[in-house]
Design a protein around this motif. Structure first.
Motif, PDB file in Angstrom:
ATOM      1  N   GLN A  71       3.299   4.303  10.798  1.00 50.57           N
ATOM      2  CA  GLN A  71       2.906   3.742   8.851  1.00 50.57           C
ATOM      3  C   GLN A  71       4.906   3.215   9.413  1.00 50.57           C
ATOM      4  O   GLN A  71       4.620   2.099   8.537  1.00 50.57           O
ATOM      5  CB  GLN A  71       3.037   4.870   7.912  1.00 50.57           C
ATOM      6  N   THR A  72       5.249   3.075  10.386  1.00 53.02           N
ATOM      7  CA  THR A  72       6.964   3.243  10.209  1.00 53.02           C
ATOM      8  C   THR A  72       6.761   1.182  10.595  1.00 53.02           C
ATOM      9  O   THR A  72       7.172   0.298  10.116  1.00 53.02           O
ATOM     10  CB  THR A  72       8.004   3.752  10.784  1.00 53.02           C
ATOM     11  N   LEU A  73       6.088   0.896  11.575  1.00 48.08           N
ATOM     12  CA  LEU A  73       6.039  -0.326  12.250  1.00 48.08           C
ATOM     13  C   LEU A  73       5.105  -1.077  11.089  1.00 48.08           C
ATOM     14  O   LEU A  73       5.710  -2.415  10.927  1.00 48.08           O
ATOM     15  CB  LEU A  73       4.884  -0.424  13.364  1.00 48.08           C
ATOM     16  N   ALA A  74       4.249  -0.727  10.673  1.00 52.81           N
ATOM     17  CA  ALA A  74       3.586  -1.738   9.599  1.00 52.81           C
ATOM     18  C   ALA A  74       4.908  -2.486   8.401  1.00 52.81           C
ATOM     19  O   ALA A  74       4.393  -3.409   8.057  1.00 52.81           O
ATOM     20  CB  ALA A  74       2.639  -0.836   8.970  1.00 52.81           C
ATOM     21  N   TYR A  75       5.413  -0.907   7.974  1.00 51.94           N
ATOM     22  CA  TYR A  75       6.444  -1.224   7.322  1.00 51.94           C
ATOM     23  C   TYR A  75       7.252  -1.542   7.520  1.00 51.94           C
ATOM     24  O   TYR A  75       8.542  -2.868   6.650  1.00 51.94           O
ATOM     25  CB  TYR A  75       7.162   0.177   6.931  1.00 51.94           C
TER      26      TYR A  75
ATOM     27  N   PRO B 159       9.611  -2.128  -2.293  1.00 52.03           N
ATOM     28  CA  PRO B 159       7.849  -0.685  -1.995  1.00 52.03           C
ATOM     29  C   PRO B 159       8.488   0.271  -1.050  1.00 52.03           C
ATOM     30  O   PRO B 159       9.750  -0.085  -0.677  1.00 52.03           O
ATOM     31  CB  PRO B 159       7.557  -2.031  -1.520  1.00 52.03           C
ATOM     32  N   PRO B 160       8.048   1.683  -1.329  1.00 46.23           N
ATOM     33  CA  PRO B 160       8.709   2.952  -0.352  1.00 46.23           C
ATOM     34  C   PRO B 160       8.281   2.836   0.800  1.00 46.23           C
ATOM     35  O   PRO B 160       6.914   1.916   0.732  1.00 46.23           O
ATOM     36  CB  PRO B 160       8.273   3.985  -1.495  1.00 46.23           C
ATOM     37  N   HIS B 161       8.969   3.438   1.703  1.00 45.67           N
ATOM     38  CA  HIS B 161       7.905   3.864   2.722  1.00 45.67           C
ATOM     39  C   HIS B 161       6.833   4.494   2.412  1.00 45.67           C
ATOM     40  O   HIS B 161       6.341   5.232   1.973  1.00 45.67           O
ATOM     41  CB  HIS B 161       8.711   4.532   3.842  1.00 45.67           C
ATOM     42  N   PRO B 162       5.378   3.944   3.592  1.00 42.23           N
ATOM     43  CA  PRO B 162       4.641   4.896   2.833  1.00 42.23           C
ATOM     44  C   PRO B 162       4.134   6.491   2.741  1.00 42.23           C
ATOM     45  O   PRO B 162       3.520   7.530   2.353  1.00 42.23           O
ATOM     46  CB  PRO B 162       3.202   3.969   3.532  1.00 42.23           C
ATOM     47  N   MET B 163       4.770   6.843   3.782  1.00 42.88           N
ATOM     48  CA  MET B 163       4.897   8.379   3.771  1.00 42.88           C
ATOM     49  C   MET B 163       6.048   9.172   2.979  1.00 42.88           C
ATOM     50  O   MET B 163       5.940  10.618   2.723  1.00 42.88           O
ATOM     51  CB  MET B 163       5.515   8.930   5.458  1.00 42.88           C
ATOM     52  N   VAL B 164       7.012   8.026   1.975  1.00 47.47           N
ATOM     53  CA  VAL B 164       7.732   9.260   1.018  1.00 47.47           C
ATOM     54  C   VAL B 164       6.774   9.840  -0.007  1.00 47.47           C
ATOM     55  O   VAL B 164       7.046  11.292   0.079  1.00 47.47           O
ATOM     56  CB  VAL B 164       8.551   8.334   0.769  1.00 47.47           C
ATOM     57  N   ALA B 165       5.536   9.509   0.039  1.00 51.03           N
ATOM     58  CA  ALA B 165       4.568  10.404  -1.243  1.00 51.03           C
ATOM     59  C   ALA B 165       4.373  11.327  -0.713  1.00 51.03           C
ATOM     60  O   ALA B 165       3.509  12.662  -1.037  1.00 51.03           O
ATOM     61  CB  ALA B 165       3.887   9.198  -1.845  1.00 51.03           C
ATOM     62  N   ASP B 166       4.427  11.368   0.967  1.00 53.36           N
ATOM     63  CA  ASP B 166       3.024  12.144   1.067  1.00 53.36           C
ATOM     64  C   ASP B 166       4.743  14.057   1.996  1.00 53.36           C
ATOM     65  O   ASP B 166       4.373  14.391   2.555  1.00 53.36           O
ATOM     66  CB  ASP B 166       2.585  11.530   2.589  1.00 53.36           C
ATOM     67  N   GLY B 167       6.054  13.619   1.095  1.00 51.72           N
ATOM     68  CA  GLY B 167       6.301  15.088   1.599  1.00 51.72           C
ATOM     69  C   GLY B 167       7.275  14.144   2.622  1.00 51.72           C
ATOM     70  O   GLY B 167       8.279  15.308   2.894  1.00 51.72           O
ATOM     71  N   PHE B 168       7.938  12.948   3.028  1.00 49.85           N
ATOM     72  CA  PHE B 168       9.098  12.647   4.418  1.00 49.85           C
ATOM     73  C   PHE B 168       9.797  12.247   3.618  1.00 49.85           C
ATOM     74  O   PHE B 168       9.605  10.554   3.987  1.00 49.85           O
ATOM     75  CB  PHE B 168       8.345  11.832   5.353  1.00 49.85           C
TER      76      PHE B 168
END
Ligand code: SF4
Length: 248
Positions: free
Chosen positions: A81-85, A192-201
């Motif tokens: 997800q970080t590489l895509a972000y 746009p937020p990093h996609p993992m933030v919403a998952d508690g990271f």
């Protein structure tokens, strides 16, 4: 410390004081612009992990000078997800010079052939996967910009606006920003937020060393090296050649 190294250190300290004075009265955007486009054009870069809050400093940089070199360390252990972000955010902000740094393959073969060094010696793992590639990539620059903030706590609680690290001047334009200011900036600029933030990271590094944080009131970096006596990747080489642990 030799006389030559001492002179070098004194010159760096004088440079840090002068830069801090030159930025007096400027907000974060003004400080970034003055360094990138005013005092150190062509001699400054930004270092980013494209993590949970990285969009703020990257947006400030893109507004000031979108062709600024952005150094991104791909440790080989990052989340997909970080590489895509990194790709999506770079395109969205119009950053035109994002550079990917990688660990030296010989170092990996010698010290981490099976990719499990993080379990036995995380300091050495960070050293070969992050610090050494970064020190090498920073060589051409006089100043690097970081998005670190005091509100992350730990070693960062007393973070200054300008500091010296790895023989360079380092600007922390967001040093005194609160979490609320960061959130407000995301909203104001529709970042746009990093996609993992919403998952508690709330802080995102390498996959093996990052866990979710269940309590939103907790230190945002509580999920980094959780359960270990380690809060920063920072092992750095001083002007005397000695390896030291610092907040980095
Ligand atoms: S964060 Fe973990 S996996 Fe990444 S370089 Fe450091 S010890 Fe290795």
């Amino acid at each position: 410390m030799s006389a030559l190294k001492s002179e070098y250190r004194l010159a760096l300290e004088a440079g840090a004081q002068a830069l801090d004075a030159a930025l007096d009265g400027l907000d974060a955007a003004g400080a970034v612009r003055r360094v990138l486009a005013g005092i150190y054009p062509g001699e400054s870069c930004v270092v980013s992990s494209f993590g949970a809050e990285s969009a703020v400093i990257l947006h400030l940089v893109a507004q000031a000078k979108p062709d600024t070199p952005v150094l991104f360390m791909d440790t080989g252990q990052l989340f997909d997800q970080t590489l895509a972000y990194r790709k999506a955010l770079s395109e969205r902000l119009g950053l035109t010079d994002v550079r990917t740094l990688s660990p030296n393959q010989d170092h990996l073969k010698a010290d981490d052939p099976d990719g499990t060094l993080h379990q036995t010696n995380p300091d050495l793992c960070c050293h070969i996967r992050k610090t050494l590639p970064l020190i090498s990539a920073l060589r051409p620059y006089k100043v690097w910009i970081s998005g670190r903030k005091r509100h992350h706590g730990g070693d960062r609680a007393a973070l200054p606006r300008v500091e010296i690290q790895d023989g360079k001047l380092k600007l922390n334009p967001l040093f005194d920003w609160s979490r609320d200011q960061i959130n407000a900036y995301f909203e104001a600029h529709d970042l746009p937020p990093h996609p993992m933030v919403a998952d508690g990271f709330p802080s995102i590094g390498c996959l093996p060393c990052t866990t979710q944080v269940s309590d939103p009131a907790e230190d945002p970096r509580a999920g980094r090296w959780a359960g270990q006596d380690k809060t920063e990747c920072g092992i750095h080489i001083g002007e005397d050649g000695v390896i030291t642990r610092t907040g980095g």
